[in-house]
Design a protein around this motif. Structure first.
Motif, short mmCIF file in Angstrom:
data_model
loop_
_atom_site.label_atom_id
_atom_site.label_comp_id
_atom_site.label_asym_id
_atom_site.label_seq_id
_atom_site.Cartn_x
_atom_site.Cartn_y
_atom_site.Cartn_z
N ASP A 290 34.50 48.73 38.07
CA ASP A 290 35.68 48.65 38.48
C ASP A 290 35.87 47.34 39.18
OD1 ASP A 290 36.71 50.87 36.99
OD2 ASP A 290 36.51 51.91 38.88
N GLN A 291 34.99 46.79 39.79
CA GLN A 291 35.16 45.52 40.74
C GLN A 291 34.50 44.14 40.08
OE1 GLN A 291 32.51 46.55 44.21
NE2 GLN A 291 33.93 48.34 44.50
N LEU A 292 34.25 44.46 38.47
CA LEU A 292 34.06 43.19 37.82
C LEU A 292 35.24 42.42 37.70
CD1 LEU A 292 31.64 44.65 34.80
CD2 LEU A 292 31.13 43.17 37.00
N ASP A 293 35.15 41.07 38.02
CA ASP A 293 36.04 40.03 38.20
C ASP A 293 36.59 39.80 36.69
OD1 ASP A 293 38.12 38.28 38.89
OD2 ASP A 293 36.80 36.63 39.73
N VAL A 294 37.12 40.62 35.87
CA VAL A 294 37.66 40.26 34.60
C VAL A 294 39.22 40.29 34.55
CG1 VAL A 294 35.34 41.06 33.37
CG2 VAL A 294 37.54 42.55 33.81
N LEU B 234 29.31 39.89 34.95
CA LEU B 234 28.24 40.41 35.46
C LEU B 234 27.10 39.53 36.21
CD1 LEU B 234 27.51 42.35 31.96
CD2 LEU B 234 28.07 43.21 34.31
N ALA B 235 27.19 38.18 35.65
CA ALA B 235 26.30 37.11 36.44
C ALA B 235 26.79 37.16 37.88
CB ALA B 235 26.23 35.88 35.63
N GLU B 236 28.37 37.15 38.12
CA GLU B 236 28.69 36.87 39.57
C GLU B 236 28.41 38.11 40.39
OE1 GLU B 236 33.01 35.77 41.60
OE2 GLU B 236 32.93 36.01 39.43
#
Length: 231
Positions: A66-70, A116-118
């Motif tokens: 949920d915290q992925l920055d998309v 994901l990389a971030e």
């Protein structure tokens, strides 16, 4: 003047009634305090219990996803599914998430891979990624004790079968169908690394390590030419 017998009896009865009334009031007061204390204990215990059960039922891996920055257009609708045991009893836990995106698979894959990389995930170049050839973009990732499969592909525009038979859909306007069949579909699978077969060393087929083939190929005539016995 001393009170007569009747007056003394009346005075004693009135005093006894007052004492009994005060006793009953004290008992009621203690009962109310006990009820209030019990309700307070239940409320104070129910709130942590509720959040504790909610925490146990909610897998923290989904909170990480949920915290992925998309951007919002890349996660318009999310469906989560989980199977297996968090403590790897019999089967380890498998977390699956399906997300719909409003934009193309190429653009969607770029934002998810960057997020994901971030977030600390590292690209994992491993065999069997994917297990079989898939359309779209399929990448594998690792972080700490977890592995992640990311699959971004065009949406499925054909309705699923109904009772084993293909769904009958009236022929729509081609331009309308093209507008409705846009965007992309994202699938994310997260497993424990110890339960992912791809983290285990695969057996080598190097002849120098395996030795000679214990079952050599036989010729057409396994007996060969018979050696004539001396006469």
């Amino acid at each position: 003047m001393q009170p007569t017998g009747d007056d003394a009896t009346a005075t004693g009865g009135l005093s006894g009634a007052r004492s009994e009334l005060r006793r009953q009031m004290r008992e009621r007061r203690r009962l109310r305090m006990g009820v209030l204390a019990l309700v307070s204990v239940l409320l104070l215990g129910a709130v942590p219990l509720f959040f504790g059960m909610r925490t146990l039922s909610r897998d923290p891996v989904f909170d990480t996803l949920d915290q992925l920055d998309v951007p919002s257009w890349a996660a318009t609708e999310t469906v989560d599914d989980v199977s297996g045991s968090r403590w790897c009893l019999l089967d380890c836990r498998l977390r699956e998430r399906t997300v719909e995106s409003e934009r193309s698979p190429e653009e969607t894959a770029q934002v998810y891979e960057a997020a994901l990389a971030e977030d600390g995930w590292q690209r994992w170049q491993v065999a069997r990624c994917p297990e079989q050839e898939e359309k779209g973009s399929y990448t594998c990732w690792r972080r700490d004790e977890l592995t992640l499969d990311l699959w971004v592909r065009p949406p499925t525009c054909v309705p699923p079968p109904v009772d084993g038979e293909p769904a009958v859909v009236p022929s729509p306007d081609p331009s309308t169908a093209a507008q409705e069949c846009t965007g992309s579909l994202v699938s994310v699978k997260v497993r424990n690394a110890i339960d992912d077969d791809r983290t285990r060393p695969q057996p080598s087929t190097d002849p120098s390590l395996t030795g000679e083939d214990p079952f050599p190929t036989l010729s057409e005539d396994p007996l060969g030419e018979l050696t004539p016995s001396p006469s």
